[in-house]
Structures are given as C-alpha cells and as structure tokens.
Design an enzyme around this catalytic site. Sequence first.
Site, PDB file in Angstrom:
ATOM      1  N   HIS A  99       0.829  -1.209   0.000  1.00 21.51           N
ATOM      2  CA  HIS A  99       0.000   0.000   0.000  1.00 21.51           C
ATOM      3  C   HIS A  99       0.862   1.257   0.000  1.00 21.51           C
ATOM      4  O   HIS A  99       2.049   1.198   0.310  1.00 21.51           O
ATOM      5  CB  HIS A  99      -0.906   0.027   1.239  1.00 21.51           C
ATOM      6  CG  HIS A  99      -2.062  -0.919   1.157  1.00 21.51           C
ATOM      7  ND1 HIS A  99      -1.974  -2.228   1.563  1.00 21.51           N
ATOM      8  CD2 HIS A  99      -3.337  -0.744   0.713  1.00 21.51           C
ATOM      9  CE1 HIS A  99      -3.143  -2.822   1.363  1.00 21.51           C
ATOM     10  NE2 HIS A  99      -3.985  -1.947   0.848  1.00 21.51           N
ATOM     11  N   LYS A 105      -0.540   4.784   4.639  1.00 21.22           N
ATOM     12  CA  LYS A 105      -1.409   3.826   5.338  1.00 21.22           C
ATOM     13  C   LYS A 105      -0.883   3.553   6.746  1.00 21.22           C
ATOM     14  O   LYS A 105       0.306   3.334   6.940  1.00 21.22           O
ATOM     15  CB  LYS A 105      -1.518   2.528   4.535  1.00 21.22           C
ATOM     16  CG  LYS A 105      -2.492   1.537   5.172  1.00 21.22           C
ATOM     17  CD  LYS A 105      -2.907   0.443   4.219  1.00 21.22           C
ATOM     18  CE  LYS A 105      -3.815  -0.593   4.872  1.00 21.22           C
ATOM     19  NZ  LYS A 105      -5.094  -0.001   5.357  1.00 21.22           N
TER      20      LYS A 105
END
Length: 253
Positions: A143, A147
């Site tokens: 990600h 995040k």
Amino acid sequence: MKVAVTGATGRMGREVIDAAREAGHEVIGVSHSSTGEYAGVAIEPAEEFATLLEEREPDATIDFTLPDPSVSYVTDCAAAGVPAVVGTTGFSEEHYEELCEASKAIPVLQAANFARGVQGLLSAVREAVAALPEYDVELTETHHNGKRDAPSGTANRVLDTIDETRGESPRVHGREGDAPREEGEIGVHARRAGDISGEHEVLLAGNHEELRLTHRAGSRGVFAAGALDAAEWLAGRSPGWYDFSDTLPDSQS
Ligand SMILES: NC(=O)C1=CN([C@@H]2O[C@H](COP(=O)(O)OP(=O)(O)OC[C@H]3O[C@@H](n4cnc5c(N)ncnc54)[C@H](OP(=O)(O)O)[C@@H]3O)[C@@H](O)[C@H]2O)C=CC1
Ligand SMILES: O=C(O)C1=N[C@H](C(=O)O)C[C@H](O)C1
C-alpha cells in the site's frame, strides 16, 4: 440518494465525494479538521454530525476514517436511524462490539475492501487452500506510504478465510532471524511505498510448483464505487450486520 461522507478531506473521503457527485447523489461532507467546500460540496464540522443527521436525514453515511471516530460516527447514526457503510479498517475486538451494538438499531455494512475483485480473491483462496492443504502459504500486501494499519484489513480477512478452510495457523509477521520456516505457519508481509492503491498476493508453494493469487486495485475509485453501491443497497434495509458479499449479484439475500 442523499449521502453523508465522514472523513471528507481524507484520501477516500474525497474519492467517495467525487464518485457520489458524478453519480448525481446529494452529498453532505463531514470533517473533523476543516470546513468550507470540496468539489462543490459543503463540508460540515464533525461535532455537528448528530444534529446534521436529525435535520438533513441522509439515506446513508459512508465512513472511511480511523477506528475511534468511525465507531463514534456509527453510534450517532444508530441514534438517528441512519444506515452506515464503514470502510475503515484496523478495528479492535472492542470496536467491533460497539459497531455490532449499533447494528441492533440500524443496518451496518463494514468491509475491509470494497473492490468487487477481492470477493473473487477470497473465493479463489478458499478453493486453493482446500485443494492444496500441504502447500506453504505466504501473504504479501502493498500500500501507499500514508497507510497506518498493518497488516491491511483485507490481509486480515484473507488470513481468516485461510483459517476457516484449513484450521488456525500461526502467523509470522515480517520474518527475520535464523530458523527455517515452521510447517503450517503463514508468513505475512506488509510493504508501504509511494501511492500504491492496494495489492494483495497469496502465494501457495509446494511440489516444485507455485500458485500466486493476486488482486491489484488500479485506483481508489474502485473502492469508492463499491462503497457507493453498498450504500444504495443498504438504504432502507432492516437493522443488522451486513457483508459486502451480500450486495453482489450472486448473493442469496
Ligand atoms: N474498505 C475499503 O475498501 C478501503 C478501506 N480503507 C480504509 O479507510 C480508512 C481511511 O483511509 P484513507 O482515506 O486512506 O486515510 P486518510 O488518512 O487519508 O483519511 C482518514 C480521514 O479520517 C479523518 N480523521 C482522522 N482523524 C480523525 C479524528 N480524530 N476524528 C474524526 N475524523 C478523523 C480525517 O478526515 P477529516 O479531517 O476530513 O475529518 C482523515 O483525513 C483506513 O482505515 C483504510 O484502511 C481505505 C481504502 C479502501
Ligand atoms: O488504506 C488503504 O488504502 C486500503 N485499505 C484497505 C485495507 O486495509 O485492506 C483496503 C485497500 O487495500 C486500501
């Protein structure tokens, strides 16, 4: 549909507002950090959320924030009778208990991933693990660098699916040290880099072969579209706890 979007200035909040406006919905933005306007949508202060629900009566709320504010927003929705779609991840058991409590008063649909392809990934993982019970399994998720929670909510959902299929396995997060892999363990690897929307890969290996099952989201628009579909589906339902899979065409409900 009239939809309230909490965390309106966040990555997903903005994406949901864009998608909702594009689809012609009436949108109410809610933010704890700023007011004003985004994409022609007025952004209301979070502390007025409960009043806003009573006065503006949205058909549903869509929440992509953090666990504590998410639970607080959903609790306000329960008091006002407004259905809640929750995309936030990283919840503890205690958070889930509070969300379940709210679902006695309103329909609540929480999903770690609103990409439809992830439902396909979960089905494929279930089948592959059942067919290849002795193969080693490793999970890698990748990600963007903003995040916070790791492993991702989707990774945890995949791991639960594997446990449901072949029994509970020890999880080894980011392996290091000086020992071979234990039989039956699942390695879990979280990578954070750039602006990657979200990638999950399940690797099964054994018998001199490899099977890799990968889902890659091309953009956050995929999640926003799924959350909007879920909100349209949830509006007007009976109170209860719903899964994203309930909303998809081959669902029994
Ligand atoms: N289910 C799915 O398909 C997906 C889930 N997610 C999940 O959604 C969540 C949000 O992700 P993302 O949009 O990237 O994160 P961001 O950090 O970009 O946005 C989160 C927003 O939450 C709000 N927020 C932060 N702190 C507070 C607080 N104390 N009180 C109230 N609101 C607060 C802020 O918006 P504001 O200042 O406007 O209030 C913030 O911008 C994460 O849990 C992520 O894992 C992400 C993508 C897809
Ligand atoms: O934070 C994100 O961005 C994402 N979070 C979700 C998760 O934790 O699984 C879903 C998606 O992968 C994007």
